[in-house]
Design an enzyme around this catalytic site. Structure first.
Site, PDB file in Angstrom:
ATOM      1  N   GLU A 127      36.340  53.298  42.132  1.00  0.00           N
ATOM      2  CA  GLU A 127      35.391  54.288  42.645  1.00  0.00           C
ATOM      3  C   GLU A 127      33.937  53.997  42.293  1.00  0.00           C
ATOM      4  OE1 GLU A 127      36.674  58.335  42.495  1.00  0.00           O
ATOM      5  OE2 GLU A 127      38.790  57.795  42.543  1.00  0.00           O
ATOM      6  N   GLY A 128      33.595  52.724  42.251  1.00  0.00           N
ATOM      7  CA  GLY A 128      32.208  52.357  41.990  1.00  0.00           C
ATOM      8  C   GLY A 128      31.778  52.505  40.557  1.00  0.00           C
ATOM      9  N   GLY A 171      29.830  57.544  53.238  1.00  0.00           N
ATOM     10  CA  GLY A 171      29.494  58.896  52.803  1.00  0.00           C
ATOM     11  C   GLY A 171      30.540  59.940  53.121  1.00  0.00           C
ATOM     12  N   TYR A 174      50.468  67.269  52.368  1.00  0.00           N
ATOM     13  CA  TYR A 174      49.031  67.479  52.575  1.00  0.00           C
ATOM     14  C   TYR A 174      48.851  68.944  52.959  1.00  0.00           C
ATOM     15  CZ  TYR A 174      44.341  66.216  54.445  1.00  0.00           C
ATOM     16  OH  TYR A 174      42.996  66.109  54.694  1.00  0.00           O
TER      17      TYR A 174
END
Length: 519
Positions: free
Chosen positions: A255-256, A128, A440
């Site tokens: 990604e599923g 998650g 980043y």
């Protein structure tokens, strides 16, 4: 240790463990340093009342399902800034109707069969920790969150080939705990390590903590086993193959949306016993950028070669007085190591060394502590109305300095226009390649509760436009999810997009798997 971990509770609205969240006083003190930010944090919410479930799994699956409000709440969003703000606002209108926790691969197949027949969307869920909207559903119909964390075992270790067969729901700490008795490690440590799974890493092409060498999880895959709505795909275990397009590459980064990764054979290695580290301070960021480029092109492989600009170094406590900081680290399972070569390069570019041999003091330790603590600080600032989020990219060296300056200038201007006060745009280089770095960025700006979502969406749109204009990737290691779809649509070739849609139609003909992701 495991007993203590089991007694802790995951936060349903924010990052990590509830006991690690910042206290109100600490939130206020942190927010006081950000102009325009409120210093009275909104209360930590209770789980709000959720709508009644609209999906009723068959009796054969009932034992795997829960509609417990706290569980549904915790599976509504990932852990991005937008997710935290919506949860703080009590907006759980998109909560899953049911959370399903399969125990076996057959359970996964049964869930997909039922969902296809019933017209229920299925969103695979690992730890998650998605920060790009990868684990939520933005459609109108019923949906289930498919929590894979009961598939959490290392099933087999091949010591001869130095590989391990691992179930997709295995969390990072659980993986390392099971490899440790064999003297092995996967050596894949993303910032989300504690709260992310092997299957999640594979499905999002995760990038680990290590800055050079094999850092993307792609690099450690021997084979994958994937359950799709139309059957199981399992590739052969091979060190390498030139036999056509790789079947593993089809599912790495999917990604599923194409299938559920239930198992993988992964390359593991001996646990390192020897380490060395150093930190180098620079007055001028361009000098530091030139130093890391030469290090990246020198042929040396470091475990850590992370460059923090002046703002990032100050915010993490790694330096004060307006210095950029380069953190160097090496490790080995085979013998003593040092960072003498890269250090020499850095000094030749005007750096000043702060050496430490074990990484337990000085700038190295300060940076590491801030790195692990940062998501909790983000949540604390969000409670005070701040805009605080990150995005990352990768580009070639010939455009790196121009890109970094453009992001600082244009995203900073967008933050100022939206929030009415000057914001902060910090940069660090997280990963290095001979042909380019992975910058980043962290954006911080004062704000107030109620305006954060709209403000961040405008700032993110500005960031997406800058990255696209400079042909920098929309993501180096955070995945696409739903939040990065505009940038991904711009980046990928149209023919590839058409091919991906065709593959989706074959593997998921009824469109139940993570709708809205990738295509």
């Amino acid at each position: 240790m495991l007993g203590r971990m089991e007694q802790r509770t995951r936060s349903w609205w924010g990052w990590g463990w509830t006991g690690e969240a910042m206290a109100d006083e600490a939130c206020s003190a942190l927010a006081a340093g950000l102009p325009g930010c409120a210093t009275d944090p909104v209360p930590v919410p209770e789980v709000p009342e959720l709508r009644a479930p609209r999906a009723a799994p068959p009796a054969a699956l009932a034992g795997l399902c829960t509609a417990e409000p706290a569980v549904r709440a915790g599976h509504t969003y990932g852990k991005a800034f937008r997710d935290v703000v919506r949860a703080l606002d009590g907006d759980l209108s998109g909560a899953p109707d049911v959370v399903v926790l399969p125990r076996t691969e057959d359970d996964v197949a049964a869930v997909l069969d039922w969902a296809g027949d019933a017209g229920v969307a299925v969103v695979p869920y690992g730890g998650g920790s998605s920060v790009v909207g990868g684990t939520e559903y933005r459609g109108e119909g019923p949906w289930v969150s498919l929590d894979l964390t009961r598939l959490d075992r290392v099933l087999e270790v091949d010591a001869t080939s130095r590989a391990a067969r691992v179930q997709g729901g295995t969390l990072g700490p659980g993986l390392e705990d099971q490899l440790r008795p064999h003297g092995l490690t996967l050596r894949h440590f993303p910032q989300s390590f504690e709260f992310s799974t092997v299957g999640g890493w594979l499905a999002t092409r995760s990038g680990g903590h290590y800055a050079m060498g094999p850092t993307h999880v792609d690099d450690v895959v021997e084979s994958l086993r994937v359950v799709t709505p139309v059957g199981v795909s399992e590739s052969w275990r091979l060190p390498a193959s030139g036999a056509g397009p790789s079947p593993d590459r089809l599912f790495l980064g999917s990604e599923g949306a194409l299938g559920v990764i239930t198992e993988a054979w992964l390359r593991v290695q001996r646990r390192p016993e020897h380490r060395a580290s150093a930190a180098v301070r620079f007055v001028r960021f361009p000098d530091a950028l030139a130093a890391v480029r030469e290090i990246a092109q020198s042929g040396v492989t470091l475990a850590n070669c992370r460059l923090l600009d002046h703002g990032e170094a100050h915010f993490s406590g790694a330096a004060s007085g307006g210095h950029a900081v380069l953190v160097l680290g090496a490790e080995s399972a085979h013998g003593p190591v040092d960072v003498a070569g890269p250090l020499e390069i850095a000094l030749a570019h005007g750096g000043v060394a702060e050496e430490c041999t074990d990484g337990r003091d000085g700038a190295v330790a300060s940076w590491r502590s801030a790195f692990l603590r940062m998501p909790y600080l983000r949540d604390g600032l969000a409670r005070c109305g701040a805009i605080v989020e990150t995005f990352e990219t990768a580009c070639t060296w010939d455009t790196a300095d121009v890109l970094v300056e453009a992001v600082r200038t244009e995203v900073g201007a967008a933050a100022r226009e939206v929030c009415g006060v000057d914001g902060i745009v910090n940069c660090r280089l997280t990963h290095l390649y001979p042909d380019g770095p992975a910058p980043y960025f962290t954006v911080l700006a004062g704000g107030r509760p109620g305006m954060q979502l709209g403000a961040w969406d405008e700032i993110r749109a500005a960031a997406t436009e800058v990255l696209g204009r400079h042909r920098a990737t929309i993501t180096h290691h955070h995945a696409v999810g739903r939040d990065h779809r505009p940038g991904y649509d711009r980046q990928r070739p149209d023919l590839f997009a058409a091919s991906l849609r065709a593959v989706k139609a074959v593997l998921d003909p009824r469109g139940v798997l993570n709708p809205g992701v990738l295509v």
